[in-house]
Design a protein around this motif. Structure first.
Motif, short mmCIF file in Angstrom:
data_model
loop_
_atom_site.label_atom_id
_atom_site.label_comp_id
_atom_site.label_asym_id
_atom_site.label_seq_id
_atom_site.Cartn_x
_atom_site.Cartn_y
_atom_site.Cartn_z
N LEU A 47 -7.96 -11.76 33.96
CA LEU A 47 -7.13 -12.88 34.37
C LEU A 47 -7.62 -14.18 33.75
N ASP A 48 -8.89 -14.25 33.43
CA ASP A 48 -9.40 -15.43 32.76
C ASP A 48 -9.12 -15.38 31.27
N GLY A 49 -8.53 -14.27 30.81
CA GLY A 49 -8.12 -14.20 29.42
C GLY A 49 -9.17 -13.71 28.47
N ARG A 50 -10.35 -13.29 28.99
CA ARG A 50 -11.40 -12.87 28.09
C ARG A 50 -12.26 -11.82 28.78
N ALA A 51 -11.85 -10.55 28.75
CA ALA A 51 -12.61 -9.49 29.40
C ALA A 51 -13.93 -9.29 28.68
N ARG A 52 -14.98 -9.09 29.48
CA ARG A 52 -16.29 -8.87 28.90
C ARG A 52 -16.99 -7.74 29.65
N THR A 53 -17.98 -7.20 29.04
CA THR A 53 -18.83 -6.22 29.71
C THR A 53 -20.21 -6.81 29.87
N GLY A 54 -21.01 -6.22 30.74
CA GLY A 54 -22.35 -6.72 30.94
C GLY A 54 -22.79 -6.49 32.36
N HIS A 55 -23.97 -7.01 32.71
CA HIS A 55 -24.50 -6.76 34.03
C HIS A 55 -23.74 -7.59 35.06
N VAL A 56 -23.76 -7.11 36.30
CA VAL A 56 -23.10 -7.80 37.40
C VAL A 56 -24.13 -8.70 38.07
N SER A 57 -23.85 -9.97 38.19
CA SER A 57 -24.77 -10.90 38.84
C SER A 57 -24.05 -11.61 39.97
N ARG A 58 -24.80 -12.31 40.76
CA ARG A 58 -24.25 -13.06 41.88
C ARG A 58 -23.31 -14.14 41.37
N ARG A 74 5.35 -14.25 41.24
CA ARG A 74 4.91 -12.98 40.66
C ARG A 74 3.40 -12.81 40.77
N ALA A 75 2.69 -13.89 40.51
CA ALA A 75 1.23 -13.80 40.47
C ALA A 75 0.64 -13.49 41.84
N LEU A 76 1.23 -14.02 42.90
CA LEU A 76 0.69 -13.82 44.25
C LEU A 76 1.53 -12.84 45.07
N ARG A 77 2.42 -12.13 44.39
CA ARG A 77 3.16 -11.02 45.01
C ARG A 77 3.97 -11.45 46.23
N PHE A 78 4.72 -12.52 46.12
CA PHE A 78 5.66 -12.83 47.20
C PHE A 78 7.03 -13.10 46.61
N SER A 79 8.04 -12.75 47.35
CA SER A 79 9.41 -12.91 46.88
C SER A 79 10.33 -12.99 48.07
N LEU A 120 -6.68 -22.93 50.28
CA LEU A 120 -7.06 -22.06 49.19
C LEU A 120 -8.25 -21.18 49.56
N GLU A 121 -9.14 -21.68 50.41
CA GLU A 121 -10.30 -20.90 50.82
C GLU A 121 -9.92 -19.62 51.55
N ASP A 122 -8.68 -19.49 51.98
CA ASP A 122 -8.24 -18.28 52.67
C ASP A 122 -8.08 -17.10 51.72
N PHE A 123 -8.06 -17.35 50.41
CA PHE A 123 -7.81 -16.29 49.44
C PHE A 123 -9.10 -15.66 48.93
N ALA A 124 -8.98 -14.42 48.52
CA ALA A 124 -10.11 -13.71 47.93
C ALA A 124 -10.43 -14.27 46.55
N GLN A 125 -11.62 -13.96 46.07
CA GLN A 125 -12.07 -14.51 44.79
C GLN A 125 -11.15 -14.15 43.62
N PRO A 126 -10.73 -12.88 43.46
CA PRO A 126 -9.82 -12.58 42.34
C PRO A 126 -8.49 -13.33 42.43
N ALA A 127 -7.96 -13.51 43.64
CA ALA A 127 -6.71 -14.25 43.79
C ALA A 127 -6.89 -15.71 43.39
N LEU A 128 -8.06 -16.28 43.67
CA LEU A 128 -8.30 -17.67 43.32
C LEU A 128 -8.45 -17.86 41.82
N VAL A 129 -8.93 -16.84 41.10
CA VAL A 129 -8.91 -16.90 39.63
C VAL A 129 -7.47 -17.04 39.15
N VAL A 130 -6.58 -16.27 39.75
CA VAL A 130 -5.16 -16.33 39.39
C VAL A 130 -4.60 -17.71 39.69
N VAL A 131 -4.89 -18.24 40.87
CA VAL A 131 -4.35 -19.54 41.28
C VAL A 131 -4.83 -20.63 40.34
#
Length: 454
Positions: free
Chosen positions: A16-27, A102-107, A262-273
């Motif tokens: 969603l950020d437009g640049r998929a990467r691989t690597g270790h998972v950090s905090r 579309r991005a937040l799945r409401f219609s 906005l704090e009510d949304f999960a982290q991936p949803a906030l990337v979208v927003v």
């Protein structure tokens, strides 16, 4: 609901950020006080940090008008200014409203769906325009503003400007926002400024009704032009579904929440927003420049958009730096700011790269959708974009002795480098930035009305 695998959540956020990467998972990062990372992307930020940053992106897109509209006023007068503002918002808002659906799945076609869209409209930045909502039934509801920062900006200018904004501009543009959901929706005032008495609250109050027998509102021709852009047609991957209890809303497919944060949304949803708020800003630029070009030609659109970009570039740089804890006057600070600046998001549209060299920061934009539009109605289509004064306006907020210059990166469409010359005369704040800072939005601070929901 089942908890998605961590790898799946990260992959969704990176994409969603437009640049998929691989690597270790950090905090995840609660700000960007950490050292500069050339691989930084929005998906590395935590849920609270993204909520803060997304609001800054929303406000920055809103304040573009404080940088651009006065340029129209100065050249062509109040009537032309209102006409351009109406065309700009009517041209862009139906497009980006349907994108966020579309991005937040409401219609839907009801009033609650209209209000959901308003909650994610850069025309109504949270708190600065303090929208409150009530849904009476599927076909009717009301919204009101106890505080309107836009009104505070224009009231000192006199009643003519208040009427221009709160009557002439809002009447057609509110309907244009609603038409994205239901062309038979009508937004009508219960009361609105000028305020009588002067301390009347709420600042304005509106009723929304879906009238089955009403003549459908039609989109203006400019909206169709905006829809044809690569920006408008940029893929809109929806927020990742699912999530753990307490992780926040995965999307907005559930019930309308009149007190949403906005704090009510999960982290991936906030990337979208965050990404979509930046898209909304770029769509408004397209509508703004196109409307000006249709009246006075491409050269005038270019000149006014140049000043607009300078004005908002500097102000947004200051606000984003403060919000994300980016402090300092060195090259690493400059690099981090360019990575976060809303003008260069989303990466799926603007393929920005930032790296540190020994004595400079190097930035470049590769082949991307922003550089493939078929018209000149974009900040990135402005002549000599790689040495644009907007880049200097961003850099000087970190260090007034920072200077940008064109830099040719292999395979890049254009690039620039930034260096700090300790012997240089400190650069003054550009007048376009000073003008934009006249808005109360320049110093506005969001104050939550309640704790975030789990």
């Amino acid at each position: 609901m089942a908890r998605p695998a961590v790898a799946e959540l990260l992959a969704a956020a990176f994409a969603l950020d437009g640049r998929a990467r691989t690597g270790h998972v950090s905090r995840r990062m609660d700000d960007y006080r950490a050292p500069f990372d050339p691989a930084f992307h929005l998906g590395l930020l935590s849920r609270p940090a993204l909520a803060v940053l997304a609001r800054e992106y929303q406000l920055a897109a809103h304040l573009q008008d404080r940088a651009g509209i006065p340029q129209v006023l100065a050249r062509y007068g109040a009537t032309a200014m209102r006409e351009i503002a109406i065309a700009e918002w009517m041209g862009a808002s139906p497009v980006y409203t349907q994108r966020i659906q579309r991005a937040l799945r409401f219609s839907g076609t009801d009033v609650a769906t209209i209000f959901k869209g308003m909650q994610f409209d850069v025309g109504a930045p949270h708190g600065f325009l303090d929208f409150r909502f009530r849904v009476d039934d599927a076909a009717s509801g009301e919204f009101w503003l106890p505080y309107c920062g836009a009104l505070m900006d224009v009231e000192p200018m006199g009643e003519e400007f208040v009427v221009g904004m709160c009557h002439h501009i809002e009447d057609p543009t509110f309907d244009a926002t609603a038409v994205a959901t239901n062309p038979r929706a009508q937004v009508r005032p219960i009361h609105r400024p000028p305020r009588v008495p002067a301390d009347r609250a709420p600042h304005c109050h509106w009723r929304v009704r879906v009238e089955p027998g009403a003549t459908p509102v039609e989109e203006i021709v400019l909206t169709a032009k905006v829809r044809r852009s690569r920006l408008a047609r940029l893929a809109t991957p929806p927020a990742a579904s699912g999530g753990a209890p307490g992780a926040g809303l995965a999307d907005y497919s559930g019930s309308f929440d009149p007190d949403l944060h906005l704090e009510d949304f999960a982290q991936p949803a906030l990337v979208v927003v965050a990404r979509e708020f930046c898209v909304q800003g770029h769509l408004l630029v397209r509508a703004f420049m196109t409307a000006i070009a249709e009246r006075w030609g491409d050269a005038v659109a270019e000149q006014i958009a140049t000043r607009q970009w300078v004005g908002i570039a500097g102000l947004a740089a200051e606000r984003v730096s403060a919000a994300m804890g980016i402090a300092g006057d060195d090259l690493d600070t400059l690099a981090k700011l360019f990575q976060l600046h809303p003008a260069f998001h989303p990466r799926a549209y603007v393929d920005l790269h930032v790296e540190r060299a020994r004595d400079e920061v190097r930035c470049w934009i590769g082949d991307c959708e922003a550089l493939a539009e078929s018209d000149p109605y974009s900040w990135f289509a402005l002549p000599a974009a790689g040495r644009h004064r907007a880049l200097d306006a961003i850099a000087r907020t970190v260090n007034p002795r920072a200077r940008t210059r064109p830099w040719e990166a292999p395979g890049a469409r254009f690039g620039w480098s930034v260096a700090i010359d300790p012997r240089a005369e400190p650069a003054a704040e550009p007048p376009e930035v000073t003008l934009t800072k006249l808005s109360r939005g320049a110093t506005f601070r969001f104050v939550p009305r309640r704790p975030p929901r789990a």
